[in-house]
Write a protein that holds these residues in place. Structure first.
Motif, PDB file in Angstrom:
ATOM      1  N   PRO A  82      21.996  28.798  25.740  1.00 30.44           N
ATOM      2  CA  PRO A  82      21.580  27.892  26.487  1.00 30.44           C
ATOM      3  C   PRO A  82      22.135  27.763  28.374  1.00 30.44           C
ATOM      4  O   PRO A  82      21.603  27.351  28.862  1.00 30.44           O
ATOM      5  N   HIS A  83      23.329  28.208  28.013  1.00 23.91           N
ATOM      6  CA  HIS A  83      23.770  28.230  29.582  1.00 23.91           C
ATOM      7  C   HIS A  83      23.433  29.608  30.533  1.00 23.91           C
ATOM      8  O   HIS A  83      23.515  29.478  31.175  1.00 23.91           O
ATOM      9  N   LEU A  84      22.710  30.618  29.688  1.00 24.35           N
ATOM     10  CA  LEU A  84      22.147  31.967  30.248  1.00 24.35           C
ATOM     11  C   LEU A  84      20.957  31.111  30.436  1.00 24.35           C
ATOM     12  O   LEU A  84      20.002  31.260  31.625  1.00 24.35           O
ATOM     13  N   ALA A  85      20.419  30.200  29.751  1.00 25.32           N
ATOM     14  CA  ALA A  85      18.846  29.865  30.262  1.00 25.32           C
ATOM     15  C   ALA A  85      19.195  28.741  31.186  1.00 25.32           C
ATOM     16  O   ALA A  85      18.143  28.532  32.218  1.00 25.32           O
ATOM     17  N   ASN A  86      20.003  28.506  32.060  1.00 18.63           N
ATOM     18  CA  ASN A  86      20.491  27.224  32.676  1.00 18.63           C
ATOM     19  C   ASN A  86      20.083  27.671  34.477  1.00 18.63           C
ATOM     20  O   ASN A  86      20.577  27.523  35.441  1.00 18.63           O
ATOM     21  N   ILE A  87      20.124  29.321  34.043  1.00 16.55           N
ATOM     22  CA  ILE A  87      20.789  30.445  35.216  1.00 16.55           C
ATOM     23  C   ILE A  87      19.409  31.024  36.046  1.00 16.55           C
ATOM     24  O   ILE A  87      18.405  30.418  35.282  1.00 16.55           O
ATOM     25  N   PRO A  88      19.121  30.382  37.318  1.00 17.59           N
ATOM     26  CA  PRO A  88      18.203  30.298  38.041  1.00 17.59           C
ATOM     27  C   PRO A  88      17.323  31.514  37.840  1.00 17.59           C
ATOM     28  O   PRO A  88      17.561  32.641  37.678  1.00 17.59           O
ATOM     29  N   THR A  89      16.200  31.322  37.526  1.00 20.47           N
ATOM     30  CA  THR A  89      14.476  32.340  37.413  1.00 20.47           C
ATOM     31  C   THR A  89      14.687  33.782  38.634  1.00 20.47           C
ATOM     32  O   THR A  89      15.301  34.345  38.322  1.00 20.47           O
ATOM     33  N   ASP A  90      15.346  33.349  39.632  1.00 21.07           N
ATOM     34  CA  ASP A  90      15.646  34.291  41.255  1.00 21.07           C
ATOM     35  C   ASP A  90      16.682  35.426  40.684  1.00 21.07           C
ATOM     36  O   ASP A  90      16.569  35.759  40.875  1.00 21.07           O
ATOM     37  N   ALA A  91      17.389  34.571  40.540  1.00 20.46           N
ATOM     38  CA  ALA A  91      18.925  35.327  39.635  1.00 20.46           C
ATOM     39  C   ALA A  91      17.974  35.994  38.865  1.00 20.46           C
ATOM     40  O   ALA A  91      18.602  37.415  38.601  1.00 20.46           O
ATOM     41  N   TRP A  92      17.683  35.912  37.950  1.00 23.27           N
ATOM     42  CA  TRP A  92      16.821  36.793  36.844  1.00 23.27           C
ATOM     43  C   TRP A  92      15.906  38.396  37.082  1.00 23.27           C
ATOM     44  O   TRP A  92      16.324  38.997  36.788  1.00 23.27           O
ATOM     45  N   LYS A  93      15.176  37.859  38.784  1.00 22.62           N
ATOM     46  CA  LYS A  93      14.334  38.770  39.129  1.00 22.62           C
ATOM     47  C   LYS A  93      15.585  39.831  39.473  1.00 22.62           C
ATOM     48  O   LYS A  93      14.969  40.984  39.229  1.00 22.62           O
ATOM     49  N   MET A  94      16.430  39.905  40.477  1.00 23.56           N
ATOM     50  CA  MET A  94      17.451  41.231  40.353  1.00 23.56           C
ATOM     51  C   MET A  94      17.478  41.798  39.514  1.00 23.56           C
ATOM     52  O   MET A  94      18.645  42.671  40.074  1.00 23.56           O
ATOM     53  N   CYS A  95      17.294  41.681  38.059  1.00 23.87           N
ATOM     54  CA  CYS A  95      18.212  42.057  36.806  1.00 23.87           C
ATOM     55  C   CYS A  95      17.361  43.028  36.585  1.00 23.87           C
ATOM     56  O   CYS A  95      17.441  43.823  35.127  1.00 23.87           O
ATOM     57  N   VAL A  96      15.754  43.122  36.828  1.00 28.92           N
ATOM     58  CA  VAL A  96      14.720  43.427  36.573  1.00 28.92           C
ATOM     59  C   VAL A  96      14.620  44.817  37.072  1.00 28.92           C
ATOM     60  O   VAL A  96      14.706  45.230  37.907  1.00 28.92           O
ATOM     61  N   PHE A  97      14.787  46.623  36.068  1.00 25.79           N
ATOM     62  CA  PHE A  97      14.653  46.937  36.767  1.00 25.79           C
ATOM     63  C   PHE A  97      13.632  48.055  35.835  1.00 25.79           C
ATOM     64  O   PHE A  97      13.673  47.778  34.786  1.00 25.79           O
ATOM     65  N   ASN A  98      12.548  48.880  36.722  1.00 26.40           N
ATOM     66  CA  ASN A  98      11.145  49.225  35.706  1.00 26.40           C
ATOM     67  C   ASN A  98      10.611  48.481  35.206  1.00 26.40           C
ATOM     68  O   ASN A  98      10.096  49.287  33.852  1.00 26.40           O
ATOM     69  N   GLY A  99      10.847  47.155  35.076  1.00 24.66           N
ATOM     70  CA  GLY A  99      10.145  46.368  34.347  1.00 24.66           C
ATOM     71  C   GLY A  99      10.408  45.892  33.082  1.00 24.66           C
ATOM     72  O   GLY A  99      10.296  45.458  32.253  1.00 24.66           O
ATOM     73  N   LYS A 100      11.477  46.533  32.839  1.00 25.63           N
ATOM     74  CA  LYS A 100      12.703  46.220  32.486  1.00 25.63           C
ATOM     75  C   LYS A 100      14.223  45.090  32.348  1.00 25.63           C
ATOM     76  O   LYS A 100      14.395  44.885  33.873  1.00 25.63           O
ATOM     77  N   LEU A 101      14.520  44.165  31.322  1.00 23.08           N
ATOM     78  CA  LEU A 101      15.715  42.844  31.739  1.00 23.08           C
ATOM     79  C   LEU A 101      16.662  44.445  31.640  1.00 23.08           C
ATOM     80  O   LEU A 101      17.280  44.072  29.911  1.00 23.08           O
ATOM     81  N   TYR A 102      17.473  44.086  32.639  1.00 24.82           N
ATOM     82  CA  TYR A 102      18.703  45.294  31.551  1.00 24.82           C
ATOM     83  C   TYR A 102      19.976  44.611  32.051  1.00 24.82           C
ATOM     84  O   TYR A 102      21.375  44.312  31.477  1.00 24.82           O
ATOM     85  N   GLY A 103      20.111  43.284  33.506  1.00 23.38           N
ATOM     86  CA  GLY A 103      21.039  43.234  33.760  1.00 23.38           C
ATOM     87  C   GLY A 103      21.678  41.895  33.442  1.00 23.38           C
ATOM     88  O   GLY A 103      20.620  40.610  32.838  1.00 23.38           O
ATOM     89  N   LEU A 104      22.828  40.982  33.513  1.00 26.19           N
ATOM     90  CA  LEU A 104      23.114  40.036  33.838  1.00 26.19           C
ATOM     91  C   LEU A 104      23.666  39.433  35.116  1.00 26.19           C
ATOM     92  O   LEU A 104      24.735  39.842  36.137  1.00 26.19           O
ATOM     93  N   PRO A 105      23.913  38.408  35.300  1.00 23.04           N
ATOM     94  CA  PRO A 105      23.213  37.765  36.899  1.00 23.04           C
ATOM     95  C   PRO A 105      24.831  37.513  37.307  1.00 23.04           C
ATOM     96  O   PRO A 105      24.972  36.514  36.567  1.00 23.04           O
ATOM     97  N   TYR A 106      24.764  37.532  38.882  1.00 22.73           N
ATOM     98  CA  TYR A 106      26.154  36.224  39.097  1.00 22.73           C
ATOM     99  C   TYR A 106      25.552  35.717  40.054  1.00 22.73           C
ATOM    100  O   TYR A 106      24.961  36.311  41.199  1.00 22.73           O
TER     101      TYR A 106
END
Length: 549
Positions: free
Chosen positions: A192-216
């Motif tokens: 749930p706390h990862l789900a609390n992170i805004p979508t704009d932060a997660w966008k920067m974790c996408v490489f070549n169409g897949k989610l790889y990172g956890l954002p700061y």
């Protein structure tokens, strides 16, 4: 507290993302201005971000902010909570050791007998065994480690500016785990706390169409233009700025060399912000232009040249000694300077004890020209990331994600309090208003380590500085009203390696033209050279990405 305690993050000082924590960063990397001409073909890259790979955003709140977020501005707390909630009552770990690699801009603490590490690891239920490297040479260490995938630790923090060549195109998918199956869509609700992170932060974790990172997670903007309002008041000046020309006039008005006082520091970063210079590429009448090709860039250079010519810039800044700008500004030898938004509270921390009347404020939003449009370009949702080593052991991935969920617990939780301040009675005592006051042990054991692996959305709660939270969050709300997304916003792009240096001449010109070492016309020659050296091919590369959007 900009997401964390002042003594936790005070040592962080990297231009760019970390400008939000106290270092000016408007001199953004020129996207597309970083290479050397080559006949190599420009590769095709898939950079569009599908919503299908992004985690569902499910806000969670343990303490209601006194100043709510407005259009993405930073929420604020004007009082310290009387109690905190344990967000994850049962440690999710199974007792294993997880090796983690992180940078540190400060003194590396001794892990032996470290009560801070013990306390956080107890909340996680696993032992995070850190491999910490000086942040100033972290990129070199990363390059060595990533060159031998077998030696990569289980969990690796990577600042965006330390991505090695071909990271997105060749490295990330071969070395690190694809987190899409674990976090995309509603799967993230397990954390749930990862789900609390805004979508704009997660966008920067996408490489070549897949989610790889956890954002700061980052703040909506990283920089401000500050002035010493306390000293302006002493001079009988009421600050009212409505254009870049007003800033120039103010800098000239307060300059008095006989009193060792100058109007401003090097203001190139501020000029880029005032004139709305796009961070990388902009659209003008439907055409994709690099920032250096825009009229805003030229106007910012011209304005900065006028400022230097006016004699209002501190002589040390004219000489290129910009590293001491903060010290000069805080000592009152210069009265206007750009800085990261985190620099505000750091200045209060460093000066109020010896100078109780010390005050600095950011200019309220204003247009470059009177009556014009006010433009603030949104900073990316994240600038640092952590990655999990690729493995067939799915339990390791799940254990790390569970640990990340603990580390991402937001303000108002025991987890946040422990990660940022340590153990009460050991690393901190309750000060005025209940605000944690660090003990002598805190700086020896407690350094920013866990926060670079996972962190909650940014908040501001430095209530120890009267009026600060209200002023900071009020300013952020005003800025948010004018924040715009640049083209290619939220896209993690690996630029072709052959263009790694064609932008260097512009970095040089940003220093040479304002100081009169080269005329403004030199910009035209530099642009022509850039185009011939691969700029046009790079434009085609970015146009392809834009078309994918």
């Amino acid at each position: 507290m900009s997401g964390s305690s002042s003594f936790v993050r005070s040592g962080v000082s990297r231009r760019g993302f970390l400008g939000a924590l106290g270092v000016g960063a408007s001199a953004l990397t020129v996207g597309g201005l970083s290479g050397c001409g080559s006949a190599e073909p420009v590769p095709v890259q898939e950079a569009s971000v599908s919503s299908a790979v992004l985690p569902t955003h499910v806000p969670v709140e343990y303490a209601t902010p006194d100043i709510p977020s407005v259009k993405g501005s930073i929420p604020g707390y004007t009082t310290w909570p009387s109690s905190v909630t344990r967000a994850v009552p049962t440690p999710p770990g199974d007792g294993r050791t997880i090796k983690a690699m992180t940078p540190l801009w400060g003194t590396i603490p001794d892990a032996e007998g470290n009560q801070y590490y013990a306390a956080v690891n107890e909340l996680i239920g696993n032992t995070i065994e850190f491999q910490i490297t000086d942040g100033n040479v972290y990129g070199d260490k990363l390059a060595t480690v990533l060159a031998s995938p077998r030696d990569v630790p289980d969990w690796v923090s990577i600042p965006g500016w330390n991505f090695p060549p071909r990271f997105g195109s060749e490295i990330v998918g071969n070395v690190f785990a694809d987190l899409t199956p674990y976090l995309a869509g509603d799967a993230v609700k397990k954390y749930p706390h990862l789900a609390n992170i805004p979508t704009d932060a997660w966008k920067m974790c996408v490489f070549n169409g897949k989610l790889y990172g956890l954002p700061y997670p980052d703040s909506i903007v990283r920089d401000a233009i500050y002035y010493r309002d306390d000293l302006m008041e002493e001079l009988g000046i009421t600050v009212s700025v409505g254009s870049a020309e007003d800033v120039l006039a103010l800098a000239q008005e307060v300059t008095d060399p006989s009193r060792n006082r100058w109007g401003a520091e090097d203001m190139w970063n501020a000029a880029a912000q005032m004139f709305g210079v796009v961070p990388e590429w902009g659209l003008v009448d439907g055409k994709l232009l690099n920032r250096v090709e825009t009229e805003q860039y030229r106007a910012a250079l011209d304005w900065t040249t006028k400022l230097f010519a006016s004699g209002a810039v501190h002589p040390d800044a004219v000489a290129g000694q910009t590293g001491e700008a903060k010290q000069r500004f805080q000592a009152g030898r210069s009265l206007i300077m750009p800085d990261g938004v985190g620099g505000w509270h750091e200045a209060l921390r460093d000066n109020l004890a010896s100078n109780p009347t010390y005050s600095q404020r950011p200019f309220d939003p204003f247009p470059a020209t009177a009556g014009g449009e006010i433009v603030y370009w949104k900073s990316p949702g994240a600038g640092m990331f952590s990655f999990i080593k690729k493995t067939d052991d799915t339990s390791m991935i799940e254990q790390i994600l569970a640990a990340a969920d603990v580390l991402a617990a937001p303000f108002g939780t025991l987890e946040f309090q422990t990660i940022n301040y340590g153990v009460e009675g050991v690393h901190w005592e309750a000060g005025e208003g209940g605000v944690p006051k660090p003990t002598d042990l805190a700086p020896k054991e407690l350094q920013p380590t866990y926060i670079f692996l996972a962190d909650p959305p940014v908040v501001e709660a430095k209530v120890q500085y009267p009026g600060y939270v209200e002023e900071y969050c009020g300013w952020m709300q005003k800025v948010a009203e004018h924040a715009q997304e640049p083209p290619l916003y939220g896209m993690q792009i690996t630029e072709p390696a052959q263009y790694a240096s064609i932008g260097q001449p512009f970095t040089d010109l940003e220093a040479d033209i304002p100081r009169g070492r080269k005329p403004l016309s030199a910009l035209d020659d530099a642009i022509a050279t850039w185009k011939a050296s691969g700029g046009e091919e790079l434009r085609a590369f970015y146009q392809n990405l834009l078309d994918q959007q």
